[in-house]
Enzyme design. Structure first.
Site, PDB file in Angstrom:
ATOM      1  N   CYS A   1      42.996  23.801  32.856  1.00 16.77           N
ATOM      2  CA  CYS A   1      41.198  24.056  33.198  1.00 16.77           C
ATOM      3  C   CYS A   1      41.187  24.277  34.621  1.00 16.77           C
ATOM      4  O   CYS A   1      41.405  23.391  35.359  1.00 16.77           O
ATOM      5  CB  CYS A   1      40.622  22.793  32.585  1.00 16.77           C
ATOM      6  SG  CYS A   1      38.852  23.245  32.655  1.00 16.77           S
TER       7      CYS A   1
ATOM      8  N   CYS B   1      33.451  24.794  25.043  1.00 15.96           N
ATOM      9  CA  CYS B   1      34.123  23.447  25.257  1.00 15.96           C
ATOM     10  C   CYS B   1      32.609  22.865  26.066  1.00 15.96           C
ATOM     11  O   CYS B   1      32.154  23.408  27.126  1.00 15.96           O
ATOM     12  CB  CYS B   1      35.057  23.453  26.422  1.00 15.96           C
ATOM     13  SG  CYS B   1      35.184  21.888  27.232  1.00 15.96           S
TER      14      CYS B   1
ATOM     15  N   CYS C   1      28.453  23.288  46.724  1.00 15.28           N
ATOM     16  CA  CYS C   1      27.862  23.953  45.619  1.00 15.28           C
ATOM     17  C   CYS C   1      26.382  23.658  45.914  1.00 15.28           C
ATOM     18  O   CYS C   1      25.751  22.757  46.336  1.00 15.28           O
ATOM     19  CB  CYS C   1      28.203  23.028  44.520  1.00 15.28           C
ATOM     20  SG  CYS C   1      27.287  24.040  42.984  1.00 15.28           S
TER      21      CYS C   1
ATOM     22  N   CYS D   1      41.485  27.435  30.359  1.00 20.04           N
ATOM     23  CA  CYS D   1      40.009  27.043  30.335  1.00 20.04           C
ATOM     24  C   CYS D   1      39.293  27.265  31.720  1.00 20.04           C
ATOM     25  O   CYS D   1      40.114  27.153  32.630  1.00 20.04           O
ATOM     26  CB  CYS D   1      39.941  25.662  29.762  1.00 20.04           C
ATOM     27  SG  CYS D   1      37.982  24.887  29.780  1.00 20.04           S
TER      28      CYS D   1
ATOM     29  N   CYS E   1      26.804  14.737  41.027  1.00 18.18           N
ATOM     30  CA  CYS E   1      28.070  15.350  41.534  1.00 18.18           C
ATOM     31  C   CYS E   1      28.577  15.307  42.716  1.00 18.18           C
ATOM     32  O   CYS E   1      27.716  15.472  43.939  1.00 18.18           O
ATOM     33  CB  CYS E   1      27.771  16.943  41.020  1.00 18.18           C
ATOM     34  SG  CYS E   1      29.236  17.888  41.344  1.00 18.18           S
TER      35      CYS E   1
ATOM     36  N   ARG F   1      37.248  14.946  23.792  1.00 17.83           N
ATOM     37  CA  ARG F   1      37.924  14.748  24.791  1.00 17.83           C
ATOM     38  C   ARG F   1      37.376  13.506  25.575  1.00 17.83           C
ATOM     39  O   ARG F   1      36.231  13.396  26.012  1.00 17.83           O
ATOM     40  CB  ARG F   1      37.913  15.682  25.536  1.00 17.83           C
ATOM     41  CG  ARG F   1      38.706  15.329  27.126  1.00 17.83           C
ATOM     42  CD  ARG F   1      39.141  16.737  27.764  1.00 17.83           C
ATOM     43  NE  ARG F   1      39.672  17.787  26.879  1.00 17.83           N
ATOM     44  CZ  ARG F   1      39.051  18.977  26.895  1.00 17.83           C
ATOM     45  NH1 ARG F   1      37.931  19.316  27.701  1.00 17.83           N
ATOM     46  NH2 ARG F   1      39.472  20.107  26.131  1.00 17.83           N
TER      47      ARG F   1
ATOM     48  N   CYS G   1      22.674  18.858  41.005  1.00 26.37           N
ATOM     49  CA  CYS G   1      23.123  17.925  39.927  1.00 26.37           C
ATOM     50  C   CYS G   1      23.408  16.393  40.325  1.00 26.37           C
ATOM     51  O   CYS G   1      24.361  16.182  41.453  1.00 26.37           O
ATOM     52  CB  CYS G   1      24.498  18.322  39.139  1.00 26.37           C
ATOM     53  SG  CYS G   1      24.287  20.032  38.599  1.00 26.37           S
TER      54      CYS G   1
HETATM   55  N1  SAM Z   1      29.949  23.889  38.584  1.00 29.64           N
HETATM   56  C1  SAM Z   1      30.181  24.144  37.194  1.00 29.64           C
HETATM   57  C2  SAM Z   1      29.379  23.478  36.504  1.00 29.64           C
HETATM   58  O1  SAM Z   1      28.421  22.733  36.771  1.00 29.64           O
HETATM   59  O2  SAM Z   1      29.039  23.847  35.259  1.00 29.64           O
HETATM   60  C3  SAM Z   1      31.436  23.522  36.783  1.00 29.64           C
HETATM   61  C4  SAM Z   1      32.063  22.223  37.447  1.00 29.64           C
HETATM   62  S1  SAM Z   1      31.131  20.896  36.882  1.00 29.64           S
HETATM   63  C5  SAM Z   1      31.864  19.699  38.167  1.00 29.64           C
HETATM   64  C6  SAM Z   1      31.614  20.205  35.362  1.00 29.64           C
HETATM   65  C7  SAM Z   1      31.094  19.176  34.788  1.00 29.64           C
HETATM   66  O3  SAM Z   1      31.813  17.925  35.424  1.00 29.64           O
HETATM   67  C8  SAM Z   1      29.776  18.655  34.873  1.00 29.64           C
HETATM   68  O4  SAM Z   1      29.006  19.507  33.965  1.00 29.64           O
HETATM   69  C9  SAM Z   1      29.601  17.187  34.372  1.00 29.64           C
HETATM   70  O5  SAM Z   1      29.328  17.273  32.905  1.00 29.64           O
HETATM   71  C10 SAM Z   1      30.908  16.738  34.948  1.00 29.64           C
HETATM   72  N2  SAM Z   1      30.878  15.959  36.207  1.00 29.64           N
HETATM   73  C11 SAM Z   1      30.647  16.336  37.442  1.00 29.64           C
HETATM   74  N3  SAM Z   1      30.417  15.340  38.141  1.00 29.64           N
HETATM   75  C12 SAM Z   1      30.727  14.178  37.395  1.00 29.64           C
HETATM   76  C13 SAM Z   1      30.772  12.488  37.733  1.00 29.64           C
HETATM   77  N4  SAM Z   1      30.560  12.283  38.896  1.00 29.64           N
HETATM   78  N5  SAM Z   1      30.826  11.794  36.695  1.00 29.64           N
HETATM   79  C14 SAM Z   1      31.160  12.444  35.306  1.00 29.64           C
HETATM   80  N6  SAM Z   1      30.963  13.688  35.030  1.00 29.64           N
HETATM   81  C15 SAM Z   1      30.933  14.576  35.925  1.00 29.64           C
HETATM   82  C1  DTB Z   2      34.162  17.904  31.989  1.00 25.23           C
HETATM   83  O1  DTB Z   2      33.091  17.825  31.114  1.00 25.23           O
HETATM   84  N1  DTB Z   2      34.471  17.039  32.735  1.00 25.23           N
HETATM   85  C2  DTB Z   2      35.447  17.659  33.841  1.00 25.23           C
HETATM   86  C3  DTB Z   2      35.601  19.033  33.559  1.00 25.23           C
HETATM   87  N2  DTB Z   2      34.438  19.202  32.235  1.00 25.23           N
HETATM   88  C4  DTB Z   2      35.272  20.128  34.180  1.00 25.23           C
HETATM   89  C5  DTB Z   2      34.999  17.160  35.333  1.00 25.23           C
HETATM   90  C6  DTB Z   2      34.866  15.747  35.410  1.00 25.23           C
HETATM   91  C7  DTB Z   2      34.354  15.815  37.004  1.00 25.23           C
HETATM   92  C8  DTB Z   2      34.419  14.549  37.573  1.00 25.23           C
HETATM   93  C9  DTB Z   2      34.060  14.307  38.848  1.00 25.23           C
HETATM   94  C10 DTB Z   2      35.008  14.888  39.777  1.00 25.23           C
HETATM   95  O2  DTB Z   2      36.110  14.630  39.728  1.00 25.23           O
HETATM   96  O3  DTB Z   2      34.769  15.723  40.782  1.00 25.23           O
HETATM   97 FE1  SF4 Z   3      27.754  22.328  41.518  1.00 24.48          FE
HETATM   98 FE2  SF4 Z   3      28.632  20.011  40.883  1.00 24.48          FE
HETATM   99 FE3  SF4 Z   3      26.457  21.011  39.670  1.00 24.48          FE
HETATM  100 FE4  SF4 Z   3      28.542  22.061  39.080  1.00 24.48          FE
HETATM  101  S1  SF4 Z   3      28.027  20.178  38.604  1.00 24.48           S
HETATM  102  S2  SF4 Z   3      26.856  23.250  39.490  1.00 24.48           S
HETATM  103  S3  SF4 Z   3      29.739  21.757  40.953  1.00 24.48           S
HETATM  104  S4  SF4 Z   3      26.598  20.466  41.704  1.00 24.48           S
END
Ligand code: SAM
Ligand code: DTB
Ligand code: SF4
Length: 340
Positions: free
Chosen positions: A118, A209, A74, A149, A81, A281, A78
């Site tokens: 989801c 959500c 990606c 979702c 992430c 959740r 973030c």
């Molecule tokens: N790329 C899309 C976005 O950013 O909206 C969808 C997937 S993204 C992984 C969805 C959510 O997962 C993020 O907004 C964040 O709140 C959560 N998330 C991602 N990595 C995480 C982590 N290491 N710990 C906790 N929550 C995480």
């Molecule tokens: C949300 O709030 N938490 C989920 C879902 N929406 C998509 C994702 C959590 C991702 C945690 C890090 C991972 O497993 O990559």
């Molecule tokens: Fe990309 Fe992760 Fe950010 Fe979603 S949360 S936009 S997958 S870097």
């Protein structure tokens, strides 16, 4: 035998100057949220349980399962992430999954008891060609009788409409943190970009959500501000995921320690009180929680979990341990409530 769900016939609770009712309120002030957040724990838990019992069966938990349909690579930054291309996290970039593989995963999730499926994609936002393929996946999963979702990043109006037309039930797009802390976590898109996507989703008629992450180094005031922003969205999000940061080696937040468990419980209770009809959740980070902490979160009004051995790329509690926990706590899975 279970007790009557409604805690009492009272229609309101008075907390100092603040009136708590079982209905969503539009005009929460930041001071109100701060007051509620800082309540003595027993008062906070009592209020959250009271609100919860006015709106839900307190022994029922909604079960969602996640599938990463497009992992890694990606372009966004973030800081939490594992899927950002900017950090060396060991997550390999993959292409969009095939329809057949998504179908198989959905069949398994349904057999394991999930009622909502989801699908997450590591995109800044989907391209229209990608969205066409994802729309087919959504249609397949819906045909199996599960709620759908998707979380695909930023959407424009016509993309949100396309997802609504195919029958997508929920779109997940998190605010993640307070507006003022946001720029310390992500620089490649703004808070207002996120709010705009949420508006497009809402206007297309898809349920929202939307939640955030605790434990990214933010202050209690940032958590209060996040809860305030979420609860003043109109209408309030139907689903509110509260993630505990999963610190990922290689990311800028790798060394962040978890917030105190009781602070997490406070965040859940405040979400429940401010957004009485939303599903709150327990999301990422649950794998690090003790059973006792999870029990407190359910007592504070959490009524949804991600179920299944993985989230998107990281571990979630194994389904056997969730089944054992449900059995110990006398919890049962929520059935789908179809709207007509
Ligand atoms: N790329 C899309 C976005 O950013 O909206 C969808 C997937 S993204 C992984 C969805 C959510 O997962 C993020 O907004 C964040 O709140 C959560 N998330 C991602 N990595 C995480 C982590 N290491 N710990 C906790 N929550 C995480
Ligand atoms: C949300 O709030 N938490 C989920 C879902 N929406 C998509 C994702 C959590 C991702 C945690 C890090 C991972 O497993 O990559
Ligand atoms: Fe990309 Fe992760 Fe950010 Fe979603 S949360 S936009 S997958 S870097």
């Amino acid at each position: 035998m279970s007790i009557e769900h409604k805690a009492s016939k009272q229609s309101k609770l008075k907390l100092g100057k603040i009136l708590i009712t079982s209905q969503p309120k539009k005009n929460w002030g930041l001071g109100d949220v701060s007051y509620i957040y800082d309540l003595p724990m027993n008062d906070l838990l009592y209020t959250a349980q009271w609100v919860h019992r006015q709106n839900f069966d307190p022994n029922t938990v909604q079960i969602s399962t996640l599938l990463s349909i497009k992992t890694g690579g990606c372009p966004e930054d973030c800081s939490y992430c594992p899927q950002s291309i900017r950090y060396d996290t060991g997550v390999e970039a993959e292409s969009l999954m095939s329809l057949e593989d998504v179908r198989k995963a959905a069949v398994e999730a349904k057999a394991a008891g999930a009622t909502r499926f989801c699908m997450g994609a590591a995109y800044r936002g989907p391209k229209d060609k990608q969205l066409d393929k994802i729309a087919q996946m959504i249609a397949e999963v819906k045909d199996m009788g599960m709620e759908t979702c998707a979380t695909l990043g930023l959407l424009n109006e016509s993309q949100a409409q396309k997802l609504a037309d195919i029958g997508l039930d929920f779109y997940n797009h998190n605010l993640d943190t307070s507006e003022s802390y946001y720029s310390k976590i992500i620089t490649t898109r703004s808070y207002s970009d996120r709010l705009l996507t949420i508006k497009h989703v809402r206007e297309a008629g898809i349920k929202v959500c939307c939640g955030g992450i605790v434990g990214m180094g933010e202050s209690r005031l940032d958590r209060i501000s996040l809860m305030h922003t979420l609860s003043t969205l109109e209408p309030q999000p139907e689903s509110v995921p509260i993630n505990q940061l999963v610190p990922i080696p290689g990311t800028p937040l790798a060394k962040r320690g978890a917030v105190d468990g009781l602070e997490f419980v406070r965040t859940i209770a405040v979400a429940r009180i401010l957004m009485p009809k939303s599903h709150v959740r327990l999301s990422a980070g649950r794998g690090e929680f003790t059973n006792e902490l999870q029990a407190l979160c359910f007592a504070a009004g959490a009524n949804s979990i991600f179920y299944g051995d993985v989230l998107l790329t990281t571990d979630n509690p194994e389904h056997e341990s969730d089944q054992a926990l449900f059995s110990k706590l006398g919890l049962k899975p929520e059935e789908i409530q179809y709207s007509v």
